[in-house]
Design an enzyme around this catalytic site. Structure first.
Site, PDB file in Angstrom:
ATOM      1  N   ASN A 176      -5.516  -0.858   2.377  1.00  0.00           N
ATOM      2  CA  ASN A 176      -4.632   0.182   2.901  1.00  0.00           C
ATOM      3  C   ASN A 176      -4.390   0.020   4.401  1.00  0.00           C
ATOM      4  O   ASN A 176      -4.115   0.997   5.104  1.00  0.00           O
ATOM      5  CB  ASN A 176      -5.225   1.557   2.594  1.00  0.00           C
ATOM      6  CG  ASN A 176      -5.229   1.828   1.100  1.00  0.00           C
ATOM      7  OD1 ASN A 176      -4.217   1.665   0.429  1.00  0.00           O
ATOM      8  ND2 ASN A 176      -6.382   2.211   0.576  1.00  0.00           N
ATOM      9  N   ASN A 233      -7.131  -1.008  -5.847  1.00  0.00           N
ATOM     10  CA  ASN A 233      -5.987  -0.619  -6.680  1.00  0.00           C
ATOM     11  C   ASN A 233      -4.659  -0.575  -5.923  1.00  0.00           C
ATOM     12  O   ASN A 233      -3.594  -0.551  -6.542  1.00  0.00           O
ATOM     13  CB  ASN A 233      -6.262   0.735  -7.345  1.00  0.00           C
ATOM     14  CG  ASN A 233      -6.617   1.808  -6.348  1.00  0.00           C
ATOM     15  OD1 ASN A 233      -7.322   1.553  -5.361  1.00  0.00           O
ATOM     16  ND2 ASN A 233      -6.153   3.013  -6.579  1.00  0.00           N
ATOM     17  N   HIS A 234      -4.697  -0.575  -4.580  1.00  0.00           N
ATOM     18  CA  HIS A 234      -3.449  -0.545  -3.802  1.00  0.00           C
ATOM     19  C   HIS A 234      -3.001  -1.927  -3.331  1.00  0.00           C
ATOM     20  O   HIS A 234      -2.105  -2.032  -2.493  1.00  0.00           O
ATOM     21  CB  HIS A 234      -3.602   0.380  -2.596  1.00  0.00           C
ATOM     22  CG  HIS A 234      -3.586   1.830  -2.964  1.00  0.00           C
ATOM     23  ND1 HIS A 234      -2.432   2.502  -3.313  1.00  0.00           N
ATOM     24  CD2 HIS A 234      -4.593   2.723  -3.089  1.00  0.00           C
ATOM     25  CE1 HIS A 234      -2.725   3.757  -3.619  1.00  0.00           C
ATOM     26  NE2 HIS A 234      -4.032   3.926  -3.500  1.00  0.00           N
ATOM     27  N   HIS A 294     -14.717  -1.199  -5.956  1.00  0.00           N
ATOM     28  CA  HIS A 294     -13.712  -0.220  -5.568  1.00  0.00           C
ATOM     29  C   HIS A 294     -13.532   0.757  -6.720  1.00  0.00           C
ATOM     30  O   HIS A 294     -13.205   0.348  -7.822  1.00  0.00           O
ATOM     31  CB  HIS A 294     -12.411  -0.962  -5.276  1.00  0.00           C
ATOM     32  CG  HIS A 294     -11.478  -0.199  -4.421  1.00  0.00           C
ATOM     33  ND1 HIS A 294     -11.615  -0.111  -3.067  1.00  0.00           N
ATOM     34  CD2 HIS A 294     -10.389   0.520  -4.730  1.00  0.00           C
ATOM     35  CE1 HIS A 294     -10.649   0.626  -2.579  1.00  0.00           C
ATOM     36  NE2 HIS A 294      -9.889   1.038  -3.569  1.00  0.00           N
TER      37      HIS A 294
HETATM   38 FE   FE2 Z   1      -8.037   2.099  -3.268  1.00  0.00          FE
END
Ligand code: FE2
Length: 167
Positions: free
Chosen positions: A40, A67-68, A153
């Site tokens: 992020n 996940n990003h 994560h």
């Molecule tokens: Fe994340």
């Protein structure tokens, strides 16, 4: 062995601080390896090739995500040609990039970094427990690595603690 792990770096201010401080921290703390979760670091969502290059230039040995990782689409081509940028190992087969890497420093020490994403309260991914087990079977401490770093994560503390019992 001295390993610094930083993350999740979110947004410009944190990113610039890390880029500025990493060379100083490497010397001051006599670090063998630096690993940064950067998923992020680009405006709070995702990561760009330019930011990855800046983090590597500042001294990061491996960059991990979560996940990003795909929030900025330009990272898809970059990750295919940069093995030190990881995405979670247990993403579906055929996903660009890799979830595990071994790097060696100037002193000959070997770090294996593994990036995983949990299953509980997360988008659908391959099961995380067999993924970790497989990574640890393939990479034995002492035989294949002098240090194994696993970036898990996820959302649920219980799942992360259970994963710790495999190590
Ligand atoms: Fe994340």
């Amino acid at each position: 062995m001295r390993v610094l792990f930083l993350g999740d770096i979110v947004g410009r201010t944190a990113r610039n601080d890390v880029i500025e401080q990493l060379p100083l921290l490497r010397d001051e703390l006599a670090l063998d390896f630096i690993v940064v979760n950067c998923e992020n670091a680009a405006g709070g969502f995702g990561i760009t090739p330019k930011i990855c290059d800046a983090l590597f230039a500042a001294g990061a040995d491996v960059l991990t995500t979560g996940n990003h990782v795909w929030d900025k689409k330009e990272i898809i081509d970059y990750i295919a040609s940069e093995p030190r940028l990881l995405r979670p190992l247990n993403m579906a087969e055929g996903t660009p990039g890799k979830g595990i890497v071994q790097v060696t420093n100037a002193a000959g020490k070997r770090l294996v970094a593994v990036n995983l994403m949990t299953n509980l309260f997360m988008a659908v991914n391959d099961p995380v427990f067999p993924a970790l087990n497989d990574a640890l079977v393939r990479n034995k401490l002492g035989r294949d690595a002098d240090f194994i770093l696993i970036d898990v994560h996820g959302e649920a503390t219980s799942e992360k603690m259970a994963l710790g019992s495999l190590c």
